[in-house]
Design a protein around this motif. Structure first.
Motif, PDB file in Angstrom:
ATOM      1  N   THR A  17     -43.877  18.596   2.167  1.00 45.28           N
ATOM      2  CA  THR A  17     -43.149  17.509   1.500  1.00 45.28           C
ATOM      3  C   THR A  17     -42.200  18.071   0.452  1.00 45.28           C
ATOM      4  O   THR A  17     -41.033  17.656   0.363  1.00 45.28           O
ATOM      5  N   ASP A  18     -42.669  19.029  -0.347  1.00 43.43           N
ATOM      6  CA  ASP A  18     -41.823  19.632  -1.380  1.00 43.43           C
ATOM      7  C   ASP A  18     -40.667  20.401  -0.751  1.00 43.43           C
ATOM      8  O   ASP A  18     -39.527  20.347  -1.243  1.00 43.43           O
ATOM      9  N   TYR A  19     -40.964  21.114   0.341  1.00 43.70           N
ATOM     10  CA  TYR A  19     -39.921  21.885   1.027  1.00 43.70           C
ATOM     11  C   TYR A  19     -38.828  20.958   1.572  1.00 43.70           C
ATOM     12  O   TYR A  19     -37.633  21.210   1.409  1.00 43.70           O
ATOM     13  N   LEU A  20     -39.264  19.875   2.203  1.00 48.04           N
ATOM     14  CA  LEU A  20     -38.297  18.917   2.735  1.00 48.04           C
ATOM     15  C   LEU A  20     -37.522  18.233   1.609  1.00 48.04           C
ATOM     16  O   LEU A  20     -36.336  17.933   1.756  1.00 48.04           O
ATOM     17  N   GLY A  21     -38.201  17.993   0.490  1.00 44.35           N
ATOM     18  CA  GLY A  21     -37.520  17.380  -0.636  1.00 44.35           C
ATOM     19  C   GLY A  21     -36.393  18.241  -1.155  1.00 44.35           C
ATOM     20  O   GLY A  21     -35.334  17.734  -1.572  1.00 44.35           O
ATOM     21  N   ASP A  22     -36.609  19.576  -1.134  1.00 41.86           N
ATOM     22  CA  ASP A  22     -35.550  20.490  -1.575  1.00 41.86           C
ATOM     23  C   ASP A  22     -34.356  20.459  -0.632  1.00 41.86           C
ATOM     24  O   ASP A  22     -33.199  20.530  -1.054  1.00 41.86           O
ATOM     25  N   ILE A  23     -34.634  20.355   0.675  1.00 45.64           N
ATOM     26  CA  ILE A  23     -33.561  20.378   1.678  1.00 45.64           C
ATOM     27  C   ILE A  23     -32.932  18.999   1.865  1.00 45.64           C
ATOM     28  O   ILE A  23     -31.707  18.856   1.924  1.00 45.64           O
ATOM     29  N   LEU A  24     -33.798  17.986   1.954  1.00 46.61           N
ATOM     30  CA  LEU A  24     -33.352  16.646   2.317  1.00 46.61           C
ATOM     31  C   LEU A  24     -33.385  15.720   1.102  1.00 46.61           C
ATOM     32  O   LEU A  24     -34.002  14.665   1.116  1.00 46.61           O
ATOM     33  N   GLY A  25     -32.708  16.079   0.071  1.00 45.71           N
ATOM     34  CA  GLY A  25     -32.630  15.255  -1.128  1.00 45.71           C
ATOM     35  C   GLY A  25     -31.359  14.435  -1.130  1.00 45.71           C
ATOM     36  O   GLY A  25     -30.973  13.835  -0.113  1.00 45.71           O
ATOM     37  N   ALA A  26     -30.695  14.430  -2.275  1.00 46.89           N
ATOM     38  CA  ALA A  26     -29.472  13.631  -2.419  1.00 46.89           C
ATOM     39  C   ALA A  26     -28.393  14.086  -1.443  1.00 46.89           C
ATOM     40  O   ALA A  26     -27.607  13.270  -0.961  1.00 46.89           O
ATOM     41  N   LYS A  27     -28.367  15.403  -1.136  1.00 43.00           N
ATOM     42  CA  LYS A  27     -27.355  15.896  -0.195  1.00 43.00           C
ATOM     43  C   LYS A  27     -27.512  15.235   1.173  1.00 43.00           C
ATOM     44  O   LYS A  27     -26.521  14.857   1.804  1.00 43.00           O
ATOM     45  N   TRP A  28     -28.761  15.090   1.632  1.00 46.04           N
ATOM     46  CA  TRP A  28     -28.965  14.486   2.949  1.00 46.04           C
ATOM     47  C   TRP A  28     -28.532  13.025   2.966  1.00 46.04           C
ATOM     48  O   TRP A  28     -27.951  12.552   3.944  1.00 46.04           O
ATOM     49  N   ASP A  29     -28.793  12.284   1.897  1.00 49.26           N
ATOM     50  CA  ASP A  29     -28.402  10.874   1.862  1.00 49.26           C
ATOM     51  C   ASP A  29     -26.892  10.726   2.016  1.00 49.26           C
ATOM     52  O   ASP A  29     -26.408   9.862   2.756  1.00 49.26           O
ATOM     53  N   LEU A  30     -26.135  11.568   1.325  1.00 48.88           N
ATOM     54  CA  LEU A  30     -24.672  11.523   1.440  1.00 48.88           C
ATOM     55  C   LEU A  30     -24.222  12.008   2.813  1.00 48.88           C
ATOM     56  O   LEU A  30     -23.296  11.445   3.411  1.00 48.88           O
ATOM     57  N   THR A  31     -24.888  13.045   3.319  1.00 46.06           N
ATOM     58  CA  THR A  31     -24.532  13.576   4.639  1.00 46.06           C
ATOM     59  C   THR A  31     -24.806  12.545   5.732  1.00 46.06           C
ATOM     60  O   THR A  31     -24.001  12.374   6.658  1.00 46.06           O
ATOM     61  N   ALA A  32     -25.951  11.852   5.634  1.00 46.72           N
ATOM     62  CA  ALA A  32     -26.298  10.833   6.632  1.00 46.72           C
ATOM     63  C   ALA A  32     -25.265   9.712   6.643  1.00 46.72           C
ATOM     64  O   ALA A  32     -24.870   9.223   7.710  1.00 46.72           O
ATOM     65  N   GLN A  33     -24.812   9.293   5.462  1.00 44.37           N
ATOM     66  CA  GLN A  33     -23.791   8.251   5.392  1.00 44.37           C
ATOM     67  C   GLN A  33     -22.495   8.717   6.039  1.00 44.37           C
ATOM     68  O   GLN A  33     -21.832   7.953   6.755  1.00 44.37           O
ATOM     69  N   GLU A  34     -22.127   9.973   5.797  1.00 44.31           N
ATOM     70  CA  GLU A  34     -20.906  10.499   6.410  1.00 44.31           C
ATOM     71  C   GLU A  34     -21.046  10.598   7.923  1.00 44.31           C
ATOM     72  O   GLU A  34     -20.116  10.296   8.671  1.00 44.31           O
ATOM     73  N   LEU A  35     -22.238  11.009   8.389  1.00 46.36           N
ATOM     74  CA  LEU A  35     -22.470  11.091   9.824  1.00 46.36           C
ATOM     75  C   LEU A  35     -22.341   9.727  10.487  1.00 46.36           C
ATOM     76  O   LEU A  35     -21.714   9.600  11.551  1.00 46.36           O
ATOM     77  N   LEU A  36     -22.918   8.690   9.882  1.00 50.08           N
ATOM     78  CA  LEU A  36     -22.851   7.354  10.465  1.00 50.08           C
ATOM     79  C   LEU A  36     -21.437   6.802  10.424  1.00 50.08           C
ATOM     80  O   LEU A  36     -20.975   6.183  11.386  1.00 50.08           O
ATOM     81  N   LYS A  37     -20.747   7.008   9.308  1.00 50.30           N
ATOM     82  CA  LYS A  37     -19.353   6.560   9.215  1.00 50.30           C
ATOM     83  C   LYS A  37     -18.517   7.219  10.302  1.00 50.30           C
ATOM     84  O   LYS A  37     -17.767   6.551  11.032  1.00 50.30           O
TER      85      LYS A  37
END
Length: 388
Positions: free
Chosen positions: A105-125
């Motif tokens: 969970t901690d490892y994923l939190g480091d990778i998939l934090g705020a950067k992933w949320d912005l990246t996911a939005q860009e991917l969907l757009k």
């Protein structure tokens, strides 16, 4: 267009280069490239109406640009609004990843934090505008797992079979500009275990997918993840482009009519003008008609069918929201709507988002496989994706 890995790959470098170049030339001419450009252009509100001109026909019947009349080019931003509704509705709140193993969970939190949320939005757009979009996974210069969005127009996927069961390779092509202003053509041929990089048709590098402290590594998968907009990979623009174009044209035409109209066109009686060019010029420039009569002046009143045009505009607007599967949040639609009415109002958006969500979950599952593979390199054993 589906390409099989075995149809492209060859142990002979010259043959491989030839096959790659053929696939790229075919891809450049593929209809999907035009769809991608349209989706991106309309998202930026660069609608077709911006290239519209007004014409007239001269005495010889030749079409001429008419620079004497108003030429309003009103581009309406329905499309970016619909895409932003979709992105905000599905990904407006963070996506959380968790495992019973706190270290994971901690490892994923480091990778998939705020950067992933912005990246996911860009991917969907981008997937909404283009039909699909790709994520490229890599290890950065600090030896940390990272990822970035890779434009689908640069990607040619290579599959193991026509059912696209497994992604066996990727051709990526793009151009850069050097300091002298010359364009440099780049081609990359990726597999799970290696990458070949070409510049202007010459092989300049062949290596493992990435290197850490001088040692080559692989994830065990091609380091690209596809995120589809829907199963058919159609753009959100495809169903409503004609409606938006008609709306832009109608509103722009109405604005032209209102701007061009005068109180009256004067009919001068007893003042003959026989030359067609002179007649056309007088009408367009001076709103005068010369006729050979006994004399006098009459007025020809012009009436614009405002009600009919407004009715058609409203119909087009309703169709754009309905076929675009969005929500019209105008006051007349929302009003004092009950909970049931609001749920019905959002039903089409729910349906569109559900289709995108199913495809994005598939992409995220594959993304987690790649993360797990690198976790195994770092900590001795990969984690189970299904446990996340």
């Amino acid at each position: 267009m589906i390409y099989l890995f075995n149809d492209i790959y060859d142990t002979n470098l010259d043959k491989l280069t030839e096959n790659i170049n053929t696939a790229i030339e075919n891809d450049k001419k593929d209809a999907r490239q035009a769809e991608i450009k349209n989706g991106v252009r309309y998202y930026k509100n660069q609608n077709d109406i911006l290239g519209a001109n007004r014409y007239y026909y001269d005495a010889e019947g030749n079409q001429q640009n008419d620079n004497t009349k108003a030429n309003n080019r009103i581009a309406h931003s329905f499309y970016p609004l619909l895409v932003k509704q979709k992105v905000g509705y599905l990904l407006g709140k963070p996506i959380n990843f968790a495992s019973e193993n706190q270290n994971i969970t901690d490892y994923l939190g480091d990778i998939l934090g705020a950067k992933w949320d912005l990246t996911a939005q860009e991917l969907l757009k981008n997937a909404s505008n283009k039909g699909d979009e790709w994520l490229y996974c890599y290890i950065d210069r600090d030896g940390v797992f990272s990822y970035t969005v890779c434009p689908t127009e640069q990607i040619i996927p290579l599959y193991d079979n026509a059912f696209k069961t497994n992604l066996d390779g990727i051709i990526r092509y793009f151009t850069t500009q050097n300091l002298q202003g010359d364009e440099v053509e780049h081609i990359e041929f990726w597999t799970a275990e290696s990458v070949k990089k070409f510049e202007d048709g010459i092989l300049i590098e062949e290596s493992a997918p990435f290197t850490v402290n001088g040692k080559g590594y692989s994830f065990g998968y091609v380091p690209f993840v596809q995120f589809k907009n829907n199963e058919d990979m159609t753009t959100d623009l495809a169903m409503i482009k004609d409606l938006i174009d008609a709306y832009d044209k109608l509103v722009s035409g109405l604005a032209n009519d209102i701007e061009d109209i005068q109180d009256a066109i004067y009919v001068l009686k007893g003042y003959q003008g026989t030359d067609p060019n002179e007649f056309s010029t007088n009408l367009r420039y001076f709103k005068l008609i010369k006729v050979d009569e006994t004399g006098g002046v009459d007025k020809l009143e012009i009436h614009i069918p405002i009600e009919a045009k407004n009715s058609h505009i409203k119909r087009l607007e309703d169709d754009i929201y309905r076929l675009g599967m969005g929500v019209d949040v105008s006051a007349e639609k929302l009003g004092n709507s009950s909970g049931v009415a609001l749920k019905f109002l959002y039903s089409l958006l729910d349906l569109k988002v559900d289709m995108a969500e199913a495809q994005f979950k598939r992409g995220i599952r594959h993304f987690l496989k790649i993360i797990s593979a690198w976790y195994g390199v770092m900590y001795g054993a990969p984690f189970e994706r299904k446990d996340v």
